[in-house]
Design a protein around this motif. Structure first.
Motif, PDB file in Angstrom:
ATOM      1  N   LEU A   2      -5.732   8.434   2.675  1.00 21.67           N
ATOM      2  CA  LEU A   2      -4.410   7.937   2.314  1.00 21.67           C
ATOM      3  C   LEU A   2      -4.585   6.771   1.342  1.00 21.67           C
ATOM      4  O   LEU A   2      -5.301   5.807   1.643  1.00 21.67           O
ATOM      5  CB  LEU A   2      -3.647   7.473   3.558  1.00 21.67           C
ATOM      6  CG  LEU A   2      -2.240   6.923   3.318  1.00 21.67           C
ATOM      7  CD1 LEU A   2      -1.294   8.039   2.867  1.00 21.67           C
ATOM      8  CD2 LEU A   2      -1.698   6.240   4.564  1.00 21.67           C
ATOM      9  N   LYS A   3      -3.938   6.865   0.186  1.00 25.90           N
ATOM     10  CA  LYS A   3      -4.054   5.831  -0.840  1.00 25.90           C
ATOM     11  C   LYS A   3      -2.663   5.382  -1.253  1.00 25.90           C
ATOM     12  O   LYS A   3      -2.030   5.985  -2.120  1.00 25.90           O
ATOM     13  CB  LYS A   3      -4.840   6.356  -2.044  1.00 25.90           C
ATOM     14  CG  LYS A   3      -6.274   6.754  -1.712  1.00 25.90           C
ATOM     15  CD  LYS A   3      -7.035   7.226  -2.945  1.00 25.90           C
ATOM     16  CE  LYS A   3      -8.469   7.587  -2.609  1.00 25.90           C
ATOM     17  NZ  LYS A   3      -9.252   8.017  -3.807  1.00 25.90           N
ATOM     18  N   VAL A   4      -2.190   4.318  -0.605  1.00 20.60           N
ATOM     19  CA  VAL A   4      -0.874   3.779  -0.902  1.00 20.60           C
ATOM     20  C   VAL A   4      -1.022   2.274  -1.100  1.00 20.60           C
ATOM     21  O   VAL A   4      -2.126   1.754  -1.300  1.00 20.60           O
ATOM     22  CB  VAL A   4       0.129   4.123   0.220  1.00 20.60           C
ATOM     23  CG1 VAL A   4       0.426   5.625   0.235  1.00 20.60           C
ATOM     24  CG2 VAL A   4      -0.375   3.679   1.587  1.00 20.60           C
ATOM     25  N   ASP A   5       0.080   1.537  -1.056  1.00 21.31           N
ATOM     26  CA  ASP A   5       0.060   0.087  -1.253  1.00 21.31           C
ATOM     27  C   ASP A   5       0.681  -0.593  -0.039  1.00 21.31           C
ATOM     28  O   ASP A   5       1.823  -1.043  -0.067  1.00 21.31           O
ATOM     29  CB  ASP A   5       0.831  -0.277  -2.521  1.00 21.31           C
ATOM     30  CG  ASP A   5       0.734  -1.749  -2.870  1.00 21.31           C
ATOM     31  OD1 ASP A   5      -0.052  -2.478  -2.224  1.00 21.31           O
ATOM     32  OD2 ASP A   5       1.449  -2.200  -3.787  1.00 21.31           O
ATOM     33  N   PRO A   6      -0.069  -0.696   1.069  1.00 17.13           N
ATOM     34  CA  PRO A   6       0.499  -1.279   2.281  1.00 17.13           C
ATOM     35  C   PRO A   6       0.809  -2.759   2.099  1.00 17.13           C
ATOM     36  O   PRO A   6      -0.034  -3.537   1.661  1.00 17.13           O
ATOM     37  CB  PRO A   6      -0.620  -1.091   3.316  1.00 17.13           C
ATOM     38  CG  PRO A   6      -1.504  -0.031   2.748  1.00 17.13           C
ATOM     39  CD  PRO A   6      -1.436  -0.221   1.277  1.00 17.13           C
ATOM     40  N   GLU A   7       2.023  -3.142   2.448  1.00 16.32           N
ATOM     41  CA  GLU A   7       2.425  -4.546   2.380  1.00 16.32           C
ATOM     42  C   GLU A   7       2.917  -5.070   3.722  1.00 16.32           C
ATOM     43  O   GLU A   7       3.143  -6.264   3.876  1.00 16.32           O
ATOM     44  CB  GLU A   7       3.528  -4.737   1.324  1.00 16.32           C
ATOM     45  CG  GLU A   7       3.075  -4.494  -0.100  1.00 16.32           C
ATOM     46  CD  GLU A   7       2.184  -5.598  -0.641  1.00 16.32           C
ATOM     47  OE1 GLU A   7       2.073  -6.656   0.009  1.00 16.32           O
ATOM     48  OE2 GLU A   7       1.590  -5.402  -1.719  1.00 16.32           O
ATOM     49  N   GLY A   8       3.115  -4.188   4.682  1.00 13.77           N
ATOM     50  CA  GLY A   8       3.563  -4.609   5.997  1.00 13.77           C
ATOM     51  C   GLY A   8       3.088  -3.634   7.057  1.00 13.77           C
ATOM     52  O   GLY A   8       2.796  -2.469   6.770  1.00 13.77           O
TER      53      GLY A   8
END
Length: 741
Positions: A525-531
């Motif tokens: 999984l390649k996303v932009d986790p911010e929380g």
């Protein structure tokens, strides 16, 4: 570990670490002698090279961009006071590149460039100032030296005082550094200052280096010496001068009171690392590559009789044989040019363990050790080495120069350029000071001979071992026993870090587990986790999208496998002024039963309005609710230092805590950090179209001197509010216990 799901990347990581030496394990328990930060001081203008008066009460730093010397009163190191700055320019020209203080504290001696570049061979100055009254500094005299003076250091005292000046003449062009193939070679100028004390000045003696360099193997640009940094051994009356671009050092004999002598020049050689380096800028830290590199030392410092340290930053390019610039660590050498100690991979392993390894620089000189100094603390010799790209100082005990003993890694402000020690104060306090060029700040650390008392230092997060690289913490949650954090897209594959906080009171948090996130089919999984929000059967991850439609809530189980993905409905997307808006999710929190999620949108629906947005999602009914949150505004420049939300947490008493911060701090300069605040709103007030009323809970800038730009993680753990910043992958990750919310 049975909660981890291992994919191809996991196997690659494990294989890479299996190749590394035992030096990559967590370091042994450090000696009791420790440093703890006492103040982080924003300054006006770049802080590059810093020096201290012999009494340890005043700091002086160079600010090349402003053409000034900064003055700081550190009578109380915990409450330093900025003094009037000193303009060192001459007719509008002048970059102070270095400063040194006379042994009696009367004079500051400053090297000043006067606008030289590849087209202008303008000679520089050594400017002398009377600093006996730090609040009213007086100019004394100027001495003309060679083109482009860089570092200087003082030798002797009173009627034997001289300055040794590295005349770099780096011939800067529009693209960076240039070389004219020997048309303008640098040199070393030895400047007589005896007349300041009534003696006869020995004038300016220039020591040429070309002939010596031409006879030495392993030298780069032998016709174009570029001296960089000077260190004086007062006992041996000797100077060591680094010639960084030439991959060499020069030794200067200062035993004669008026005439210096070039003793020898030798190459600093190369460093080879086999299977324990990272040479790829790929958002993954894997120490499995090999290289040979020229040391190309920047700063140098004497550490023992006949032994000096080199900070192997590197400044050149890969040569035809594939040899790289920069040794990615430090070296101890003797005056015969022999290696006494080589750090090898140890420095970068320490950086990895402490979250300071800059993967973005893996293909270009790694941590770039740039600054080095030495001093006696608690009666013991210490070596202190600064990393420009990793923003840290390594501390070593040097009882035996052949076996330096690692003590600790100190986070600094961004890009420490200069280091100085303060060890002779009448009150007995011993200090280390760093000048942090990229964010315009100074860090002051106090030495504790008996060890740092419990609670006297903010905790540092350290990985259990080198198989757990970390950084860029952008969201926090807890299960009541552990903390869990997500990094943003600084890492290639998204992941969750588990943190053991049980030793926080002793100044240490331990990262003991990582869960790599995967799709149901096993793909990364390649996303932009911010929380991140912990729920009974896993976690909800808030991923910030590049556009409005890309914002996403992702449910993963305890093994990190995606169970559910939720996009913004069309009705909420339509509220944004533009579908291309990049601002999005910055945090998520869940109700106790896991049925309701609350999300913080960084800057709301319209970037031209001082509002953020709070979204609520009732999962059983897929009902969305949106409310507006009023943002504070920066007092200097509301557009440049724009405001946004960075985190959201739901408390047991029904409040939503919001972490609000501006763009000041970090690359936005520490002195511009104004708003790092925690506010609360009532969760019950989040109704469709409402504008929420906020109540201040904690002012982090005011109460904790929190000037880190990206305050992005927040969690209530055992009734206490913790805050952490995103270090962008490498640098200071600051944990603050902000008390009960």
């Amino acid at each position: 570990m049975n909660t981890l799901r291992f994919c191809t990347l996991t196997a690659a990581l494990a294989a890479s670490f299996a190749l590394t030496s035992q030096a990559q394990a967590a370091p042994p328990a450090p000696p009791t002698n420790r440093f703890a930060m006492v103040h982080h001081l924003p300054v006006d203008g770049v802080a590059e090279i810093v020096a201290a008066t012999p009494d340890g009460l005043t700091l002086i730093y160079t600010s090349a961009d402003a053409g000034v010397l900064g003055m700081v009163d550190i009578t109380n190191p915990a409450q330093p006071e900025l003094l009037p700055r000193v303009n060192v320019q001459l007719m509008g020209l002048g970059e102070p590149t270095s400063v040194a203080i006379s042994p009696d504290g009367r004079y500051a001696v400053v090297a000043v460039r006067l606008g030289d570049d590849v087209a202008n061979a303008r000679r520089g100055l050594v400017r002398v100032y009377d600093i006996r009254q730090p609040a009213a500094v007086k100019h004394v005299k100027d001495i003309t030296v060679g083109i482009g003076p860089d570092s200087l250091a003082l030798a002797g005292q009173g009627r034997t005082l001289r300055a040794v000046v590295a005349i770099e003449d780096e011939e800067t062009d529009a693209e960076g550094d240039a070389t004219l193939g020997g048309q303008r070679p640098g040199r070393i100028d030895v400047v007589g200052l005896q007349d300041l004390y009534g003696g006869a000045s020995s004038g300016v003696q220039s020591i040429e280096l070309v002939q010596a360099l031409q006879t030495v193997p392993g030298i780069v640009y032998p016709n174009d010496p570029q001296p960089e940094f000077v260190s004086i051994d007062a006992r041996a009356r000797k100077a060591v001068v680094s010639l960084q671009e030439n991959n060499a050092v020069a030794l200067i004999d200062l035993s004669h009171p008026t005439r210096a002598r070039l003793e020898r020049v030798f190459s600093t050689g190369t460093v080879t690392r086999n299977g324990n380096a990272d040479l790829k800028k790929d958002k993954e830290i894997t120490f499995k590559d090999s290289f040979t590199a020229r040391r190309e030392a920047d700063a140098v410092a004497w550490v023992a009789p006949g032994v000096f340290a080199t900070a192997n930053e590197g400044d050149g390019k890969k040569d035809k044989a594939g040899v790289l610039p920069g040794g990615r660590g430090f070296t101890l050498m003797n005056t015969r040019g022999e290696v006494v100690y080589e750090t090898g991979e140890r420095t970068e392993v320490n950086a990895l363990l402490h979250g300071h390894y800059p993967d973005g620089r893996s293909a270009s000189k790694g941590v770039e050790m740039e600054a080095v100094t030495a001093g006696r603390f608690g009666g013991k010799p210490h070596l202190l080495v600064g990393s420009e790209r990793g923003s840290f100082v390594e501390v070593y005990r040097l009882d035996n120069p052949k076996q330096p003993q690692f003590v600790q890694l100190l986070p600094t402000g961004m890009a420490p350029e200069g280091l100085t020690t303060v060890t002779q104060r009448r009150d007995g306090q011993q200090l280390l000071v760093t000048a942090n060029e990229k964010e315009n700040s100074l860090n002051l650390y106090r030495f504790h001979a008996r060890g740092v008392p419990a609670g006297a230092a903010e905790p540092q997060l350290v990985a259990k071992d080198a198989s757990l690289p970390w950084g860029a913490l952008s969201g926090l949650t807890t299960d009541g026993t552990h903390l869990y954090a997500v990094p943003d897209n600084a890492f290639g594959q998204s992941r969750i870090f588990r943190i053991d906080p049980s030793d926080a009171a002793q100044g240490r948090l331990t990262l003991d587990q990582v869960t790599l996130l995967t799709e149901a089919d096993g793909q990364a999984l390649k996303v932009d986790p911010e929380g991140i929000a912990k729920v009974a059967d896993g976690f909800w991850i808030a991923s910030e999208g590049k556009t409005v439609a890309d914002n996403e809530l992702i449910k993963v189980n305890m093994a990190g496998v995606v169970q559910q993905r939720v996009k913004l409905p069309a009705s909420v997307q339509a509220k944004f002024a533009s579908p291309k808006t990049s601002t999005g999710y910055e945090g998520v929190t869940a109700s106790a039963d896991g049925q309701t999620l609350y999300m913080a949108v960084q800057r709301g629906f319209d970037l031209n309005k001082p509002q953020a947005a709070i979204l609520k999602l009732h999962l059983p009914t897929s009902t969305w609710t949106t409310a507006l949150y009023p943002l504070d505004q920066h007092s200097k420049d509301a557009k440049k230092f724009w405001m946004g939300l960075s985190e959201i947490q739901l408390t047991e008493d029904g409040r939503l805590l919001l972490l609000e911060r501006d763009k000041g701090g970090g690359e936005g300069q520490a002195i511009n950090a104004e708003v790092k605040r925690i506010y609360s709103v009532k969760a019950a007030d989040v109704t469709e179209g409402a504008t929420l009323t906020k109540t201040l809970v904690r002012d982090l800038r005011k109460d904790f001197n929190y000037v880190q730009e990206k305050a992005e993680g927040m969690v209530v753990f055992k009734g206490v509010l913790w805050v952490v910043n995103d270090n962008d992958g490498a640098g200071w990750t600051r944990w603050v216990n902000a008390g009960k919310p």
